[in-house]
Design a protein around this motif. Structure first.
Motif, mmCIF file in Angstrom:
data_model
loop_
_atom_site.group_PDB
_atom_site.id
_atom_site.type_symbol
_atom_site.label_atom_id
_atom_site.label_comp_id
_atom_site.label_asym_id
_atom_site.label_seq_id
_atom_site.Cartn_x
_atom_site.Cartn_y
_atom_site.Cartn_z
ATOM 1 N N ARG A 24 10.085 -0.643 0.368
ATOM 2 C CA ARG A 24 10.555 -0.447 1.747
ATOM 3 C C ARG A 24 9.450 0.119 2.648
ATOM 4 N N ASP A 25 8.694 1.085 2.079
ATOM 5 C CA ASP A 25 7.578 1.651 2.874
ATOM 6 C C ASP A 25 6.539 0.573 3.217
ATOM 7 N N VAL A 40 7.890 -1.559 5.953
ATOM 8 C CA VAL A 40 7.800 -0.865 7.240
ATOM 9 C C VAL A 40 6.366 -0.917 7.790
ATOM 10 N N GLU A 41 5.378 -0.663 6.927
ATOM 11 C CA GLU A 41 3.965 -0.692 7.354
ATOM 12 C C GLU A 41 3.555 -2.107 7.783
ATOM 13 N N GLN A 88 11.616 2.188 -3.061
ATOM 14 C CA GLN A 88 11.186 2.956 -1.893
ATOM 15 C C GLN A 88 9.783 2.522 -1.444
ATOM 16 N N ALA A 89 8.922 2.304 -2.460
ATOM 17 C CA ALA A 89 7.558 1.866 -2.140
ATOM 18 C C ALA A 89 7.573 0.520 -1.434
#
Length: 374
Positions: free
Chosen positions: A249-250, A253-254, A246-247
């Motif tokens: 993916r975040d 995204v950023e 998840q980290a």
């Protein structure tokens, strides 16, 4: 004053007749003669000939002063018994001659001072036009454009007088330099905008690389930690794996958000560079058009100055002809009056030669209390 003193002229002063001249009041006749000559005419200050005539009259006063003063000084050395009388007379004569010389030349001196102030004002104004291309530091293209606009509004008219051609040339040459500088500054600022765009793209790529490296390092670290704890805490490792994913993916995204923002900045910089290039091309076209117009204006200014000089020379010639006609008319009038006086004397049984001599002597003011009215 004796009859001998009355007929002596400045050029006739000698050692022999000095005793009859250098006495109290003896030099007044010479001052009166010189004063009458230099004040008998009023030269026209508006013509070169008139100004030169004033200078010539003033020089004649100085020459006449010297012609009287020098033999008087010599006579004074020989007459030690009367130095105070001669010195006082000479001092009074010299002072009056100096004052007459200064008063005679004063109109020319006043004109020269006014002329110098007028020409200095034009020269200073032309220099201020030339100084518009001087800057303490590199100006912006916008600042140069404002100066060009102000200079274009400057009117080059007949008020510049004989400096019209110089003022027009200074304006045109300064405009050419300013437009060249404006083109250079526009090109430079466009180049700087391009550099900013390139730096923005490089920084965006570097940021993407850093974000990817961080993501890879985080994933690797998490994978190694999970491997160490796999045997003991499988469930915790699975949870940690999900958290790590998840980290990641975040982070992606950023990173994408930042990439899009930097891409937008780069596109804006590219559009600004394109606009700057279009402005530069338009400025070069305007500069060429203004150069052609400046050449035409300069040719017209030179022609106007030539025509003004022709008109001035014609005016001087007309004035000289008018003054010559007046002098000739005055001379004819005097000849007529003196002829009538001679005829009147001849009517008293006086010979023509003697009558003519008497009339001439009276006309030269050599007969006390007797004058001829012309």
């Amino acid at each position: 004053m004796s009859a001998q003193q009355q007929v002596i002229k400045i050029d006739d002063i000698s050692e022999e007749n000095a005793p009859a001249i250098y006495v109290a009041g003896g030099l007044g006749q010479f001052f009166d003669a010189v004063a009458a000559e230099v004040t008998a005419e009023v030269p026209d200050l508006t013509t070169r000939k008139g100004r030169e005539r004033i200078a010539s009259l003033a020089a004649k006063v100085s020459k006449s002063k010297t012609a009287v003063e020098k033999p008087g000084r010599d006579y004074l050395k020989r007459l030690k018994e009367m130095p105070k009388v001669v010195e006082a007379e000479l001092r009074d004569f010299v002072n009056k001659m100096d004052a007459l010389r200064d008063a005679t030349r004063q109109p020319l001196t006043d004109w020269e001072q006014k002329e110098l102030a007028r020409t200095d004002a034009h020269v200073d104004a032309i220099q201020r036009i030339k100084d518009l291309v001087t800057f303490d530091q590199s100006p912006t293209a916008g600042h140069v454009a404002n100066i060009i606009a102000d200079l274009e509004q400057l009117e080059i008219s007949e008020s510049w007088e004989e400096f019209l051609a110089d003022a027009a040339q200074a304006k045109d040459q300064t405009l050419i330099k300013l437009r060249t500088l404006h083109t250079e500054r526009t090109r430079y600022e466009a180049e700087q905008a391009e550099l900013i765009r390139l730096r923005a793209e490089a920084e965006a790529q570097a940021q993407r690389d850093r974000d990817a490296q961080i993501a890879r390092e985080a994933a690797e670290a998490e994978r190694q930690a999970a491997a160490r704890r796999e045997q003991e805490l499988r469930e915790q490792a699975a949870a940690a794996q999900r958290a790590a994913e998840q980290a990641a993916r975040d982070a992606e995204v950023e990173a994408e958000r930042q990439r899009l923002q930097l891409q937008l900045q780069a596109e804006q910089a590219e559009r600004a560079a394109a606009q700057a290039e279009a402005n530069r091309i338009a400025a070069e076209q305007r500069a060429e058009q203004e150069r052609i117009a400046a050449e035409q204006r300069q040719a017209e200014a030179v022609e106007q100055a030539r025509l003004a000089e022709v008109a001035r020379q014609q005016a001087e010639a007309n004035e000289a002809a008018r003054q010559q006609r007046e002098r000739e008319a005055d001379q004819a009038h005097k000849v007529k009056i003196m002829g009538a006086a001679k005829e009147a004397l001849m009517s008293m049984n006086i010979t023509e030669e003697l009558a003519k001599a008497i009339v001439l002597k009276i006309a030269r003011r050599e007969v006390p209390n007797v004058t001829i009215h012309f």
